[in-house]
Write a protein that holds these residues in place. Structure first.
Motif, PDB file in Angstrom:
ATOM      1  N   SER A 241       0.838  -1.212   0.000  1.00 40.97           N
ATOM      2  CA  SER A 241       0.000   0.000   0.000  1.00 40.97           C
ATOM      3  C   SER A 241       0.860   1.245   0.000  1.00 40.97           C
ATOM      4  O   SER A 241       0.618   2.185  -0.755  1.00 40.97           O
ATOM      5  N   VAL A 242       1.853   1.245   0.874  1.00 38.95           N
ATOM      6  CA  VAL A 242       2.767   2.388   0.944  1.00 38.95           C
ATOM      7  C   VAL A 242       3.456   2.569  -0.412  1.00 38.95           C
ATOM      8  O   VAL A 242       3.554   3.675  -0.938  1.00 38.95           O
ATOM      9  N   ALA A 243       3.908   1.444  -0.975  1.00 38.68           N
ATOM     10  CA  ALA A 243       4.585   1.500  -2.270  1.00 38.68           C
ATOM     11  C   ALA A 243       3.633   2.010  -3.350  1.00 38.68           C
ATOM     12  O   ALA A 243       4.022   2.794  -4.226  1.00 38.68           O
ATOM     13  N   GLY A 244       2.374   1.569  -3.272  1.00 39.57           N
ATOM     14  CA  GLY A 244       1.387   1.985  -4.268  1.00 39.57           C
ATOM     15  C   GLY A 244       1.121   3.478  -4.210  1.00 39.57           C
ATOM     16  O   GLY A 244       1.040   4.154  -5.246  1.00 39.57           O
ATOM     17  N   ILE A 245       0.990   4.010  -3.016  1.00 38.94           N
ATOM     18  CA  ILE A 245       0.735   5.452  -2.877  1.00 38.94           C
ATOM     19  C   ILE A 245       1.949   6.239  -3.377  1.00 38.94           C
ATOM     20  O   ILE A 245       1.817   7.228  -4.102  1.00 38.94           O
ATOM     21  N   CYS A 246       3.123   5.767  -3.007  1.00 37.05           N
ATOM     22  CA  CYS A 246       4.346   6.445  -3.447  1.00 37.05           C
ATOM     23  C   CYS A 246       4.454   6.382  -4.979  1.00 37.05           C
ATOM     24  O   CYS A 246       4.782   7.379  -5.630  1.00 37.05           O
ATOM     25  N   ALA A 247       4.146   5.222  -5.549  1.00 33.02           N
ATOM     26  CA  ALA A 247       4.204   5.071  -7.006  1.00 33.02           C
ATOM     27  C   ALA A 247       3.178   5.979  -7.683  1.00 33.02           C
ATOM     28  O   ALA A 247       3.419   6.496  -8.778  1.00 33.02           O
ATOM     29  N   MET A 248       2.046   6.168  -7.030  1.00 35.38           N
ATOM     30  CA  MET A 248       1.031   7.084  -7.565  1.00 35.38           C
ATOM     31  C   MET A 248       1.571   8.510  -7.593  1.00 35.38           C
ATOM     32  O   MET A 248       1.395   9.234  -8.575  1.00 35.38           O
ATOM     33  N   HIS A 249       2.259   8.911  -6.533  1.00 37.62           N
ATOM     34  CA  HIS A 249       2.877  10.242  -6.535  1.00 37.62           C
ATOM     35  C   HIS A 249       3.920  10.360  -7.647  1.00 37.62           C
ATOM     36  O   HIS A 249       3.973  11.362  -8.368  1.00 37.62           O
ATOM     37  N   LEU A 250       4.731   9.327  -7.754  1.00 43.02           N
ATOM     38  CA  LEU A 250       5.759   9.334  -8.811  1.00 43.02           C
ATOM     39  C   LEU A 250       5.103   9.439 -10.183  1.00 43.02           C
ATOM     40  O   LEU A 250       5.589  10.135 -11.075  1.00 43.02           O
ATOM     41  N   SER A 251       3.991   8.748 -10.328  1.00 45.58           N
ATOM     42  CA  SER A 251       3.308   8.718 -11.618  1.00 45.58           C
ATOM     43  C   SER A 251       2.744  10.089 -11.991  1.00 45.58           C
ATOM     44  O   SER A 251       2.803  10.510 -13.153  1.00 45.58           O
ATOM     45  N   ARG A 252       2.222  10.801 -11.023  1.00 45.12           N
ATOM     46  CA  ARG A 252       1.692  12.140 -11.324  1.00 45.12           C
ATOM     47  C   ARG A 252       2.816  13.072 -11.751  1.00 45.12           C
ATOM     48  O   ARG A 252       2.670  13.844 -12.696  1.00 45.12           O
ATOM     49  N   PHE A 253       3.906  12.986 -11.056  1.00 44.42           N
ATOM     50  CA  PHE A 253       5.043  13.851 -11.414  1.00 44.42           C
ATOM     51  C   PHE A 253       5.586  13.455 -12.783  1.00 44.42           C
ATOM     52  O   PHE A 253       5.908  14.304 -13.618  1.00 44.42           O
ATOM     53  N   ALA A 254       5.648  12.141 -13.015  1.00 45.37           N
ATOM     54  CA  ALA A 254       6.135  11.665 -14.310  1.00 45.37           C
ATOM     55  C   ALA A 254       5.244  12.192 -15.436  1.00 45.37           C
ATOM     56  O   ALA A 254       5.739  12.630 -16.487  1.00 45.37           O
ATOM     57  N   GLU A 255       3.938  12.166 -15.203  1.00 46.93           N
ATOM     58  CA  GLU A 255       2.994  12.689 -16.202  1.00 46.93           C
ATOM     59  C   GLU A 255       3.279  14.166 -16.473  1.00 46.93           C
ATOM     60  O   GLU A 255       3.264  14.625 -17.618  1.00 46.93           O
ATOM     61  N   GLU A 256       3.559  14.920 -15.429  1.00 43.22           N
ATOM     62  CA  GLU A 256       3.871  16.339 -15.639  1.00 43.22           C
ATOM     63  C   GLU A 256       5.154  16.495 -16.449  1.00 43.22           C
ATOM     64  O   GLU A 256       5.240  17.370 -17.320  1.00 43.22           O
ATOM     65  N   LEU A 257       6.123  15.652 -16.175  1.00 43.06           N
ATOM     66  CA  LEU A 257       7.386  15.758 -16.923  1.00 43.06           C
ATOM     67  C   LEU A 257       7.171  15.413 -18.396  1.00 43.06           C
ATOM     68  O   LEU A 257       7.784  16.013 -19.285  1.00 43.06           O
ATOM     69  N   VAL A 258       6.308  14.462 -18.656  1.00 44.80           N
ATOM     70  CA  VAL A 258       5.990  14.118 -20.052  1.00 44.80           C
ATOM     71  C   VAL A 258       5.370  15.340 -20.742  1.00 44.80           C
ATOM     72  O   VAL A 258       5.758  15.717 -21.854  1.00 44.80           O
ATOM     73  N   ILE A 259       4.420  15.960 -20.060  1.00 47.35           N
ATOM     74  CA  ILE A 259       3.761  17.141 -20.649  1.00 47.35           C
ATOM     75  C   ILE A 259       4.763  18.286 -20.788  1.00 47.35           C
ATOM     76  O   ILE A 259       4.868  18.915 -21.845  1.00 47.35           O
TER      77      ILE A 259
END
Ligand code: ARG
Length: 459
Positions: A241-259
């Motif tokens: 769960s902790v890893a999933g939440i952290c990965a979700m944060h990473l994913s949002r930032f990654a999406e911003e970097l893509v944009i």
């Protein structure tokens, strides 16, 4: 031939398919170091309590050390017939030290053994995640300090909302990863109890010292209930769960970097070291690392759901279903660590395109709220009316195809007669961000305070 560890009541060995579905050695060999540490602690305790002789325990501890060196050197021959890491290690120990190896499993079962090994493994991952998070946060704080004053558009609905500072945006992620870090620590503190000595499920009649093995293995205490100790995997689920939440944060930032790295935005230049090219389009520089980080949350969250489903209907105590816990956790941990490391590298290397950020910050009537606030403050207008007047000014600018500061004073006064030239002060993006001095706001002074506070915490 039947199994050398448990074949006493068996006349025949397992079918090949039985062996294939049953064996976990293909993946649980990753817990070899933890298994051997657990066994060494158990051996020492067996001697300290007089359950085995000092010389037998010494032979076991030495022999286990040899087994570990063989595994580390890649010389160990893992056997599927021996099912799992526990029996592979013990069988090899027998080859090395002979008879005393047979006494190692006194007062213990593979059920408490695997629960202990797995806790130790997950604990190591939590510690590694803490270090990786800290490194990423330090990289973000460095970006924030460098760009505490750089302006950029802040978005809601991905539509221009109000100008913010680059540093403020970076620090937003530091807060998120900071909570991930605190979740990692919470999970570690909660899971740090030792199952060893719970034996199969009911405890043991041998006078074992569970405090001693717990201490030896760095646990705060032995698990208080033997049934719980061997049956529960909530520590693994909490890790996921902790890893999933952290990965979700990473994913949002990654999406911003893509944009942000697209030709349409050009907010950041990603380094060559974290980009790839195209085999057909020579101009391409693709943000693949960011895209893969964005994707990782899928498998990590999937692992959490998968293990939750494995566990949800199991009666106490151990069932073999629980052997399915490890691959999910291993895969999630590997990918979380990769994602954290890749994100840290990207953040360290990326170069904010200051001029593009600033140009974008002023576009899209981003200071309309500042204008409405000015009407409230200077003309004492109710906010709802100010909102309406500002809307009319935006419509006028839009019709003319210009930005708010490009409207002449006459044009402004045509909408509302009392507006004077001092209004232009609040229409600039730098003034806009500097004015947002409320605690936690985007003003450079606030951002520097946030950054300094985290820098001290991160050491
Ligand atoms: N390989 C097993 C697992 O990972 C170890 C425990 C086996 N215990 C048992 N009673 N079969 O869960």
């Amino acid at each position: 031939t039947s199994n050398q560890m448990w074949g006493g009541r068996f006349a025949a060995g397992p079918d090949a398919i039985m062996e294939a579905i049953n064996a976990s050695i293909g993946f649980d060999r990753r817990m070899a170091a933890q298994d051997i540490a657990g066994s060494r602690a158990h051996a020492a305790m067996l001697a300290a309590t007089g359950i085995v002789s000092d010389s037998d325990a010494e032979a076991m501890r030495e022999g286990l050390f040899t087994v570990l060196s063989e595994i580390e050197a890649g010389e160990f021959r893992f056997s599927t017939a021996l099912e799992d890491i526990h029996m592979n290690v013990e069988a090899r120990l027998k080859e090395i030290i002979g008879a005393p190896a047979g006494r190692l499993h006194t007062g213990r079962s593979r059920n408490d053994q695997v629960a202990t090994d797995f806790r130790l493994w997950v604990r190591d991952q939590l510690d590694a995640a803490e270090q990786a998070l800290r490194a990423l946060m330090r990289a973000l704080v460095a970006q924030a300090e460098a760009g505490a004053e750089w302006v950029m558009p802040g978005f809601t609905h991905l539509q221009t909302a109000q100008p913010v500072t680059w540093g403020h945006h970076m620090m937003a992620y530091v807060e998120m990863f900071g909570r991930d870090l605190s979740r990692v620590r919470d999970a570690r503190a909660r899971m740090n109890e030792c199952p060893l000595g719970a034996a199969a499920l009911a405890g043991t009649s041998f006078p074992i010292d569970r405090e001693m093995t717990a201490r030896e293995l760095g646990f705060d205490a032995p698990c208080a209930n033997s049934l719980d100790a061997v049956s529960d995997r909530d520590f693994a689920l909490e890790f996921l769960s902790v890893a999933g939440i952290c990965a979700m944060h990473l994913s949002r930032f990654a999406e911003e970097l893509v944009i942000w790295s697209s030709a349409q935005f050009r907010f950041v230049a990603l380094s060559d070291r974290f980009s790839t090219g195209s085999s057909i389009m020579p101009q391409k520089k693709n943000p693949d690392a960011a895209e893969l980080i964005r994707a990782k949350v899928g498998r990590i969250f999937g692992a959490n759901v998968a293990l939750m489903m494995v566990m949800k209907g199991l009666p106490l105590a151990y069932s073999k279903d629980m052997q399915e816990d490890k691959e999910q956790v291993f895969d999630a941990a590997d990918n979380l660590m990769l994602a954290l490391a890749a994100m840290e590298g990207m953040v360290r290397d990326m170069v904010a395109q200051k001029a593009n950020l600033e140009a974008a910050a002023g576009a899209g009537f981003s200071t309309a709220t500042d204008l409405a606030d000015w009407l409230v403050r200077v003309l004492d207008m109710p906010f709802r009316e100010a909102h309406h007047v500002t809307g009319a000014l935006v419509a006028r600018a839009e019709a003319r195809g210009c930005d708010l500061p490009d409207l002449s004073l006459a044009e402004m006064q045509a909408v509302h007669g009392e507006i004077d030239a001092s209004v232009y002060d609040v229409l600039g993006v730098h003034n806009s961000v500097a004015s947002r001095m409320s605690y936690g706001g985007t003003a450079p002074a606030q951002v520097r305070m946030q950054a300094a506070r985290w820098k001290e915490r991160l050491g």
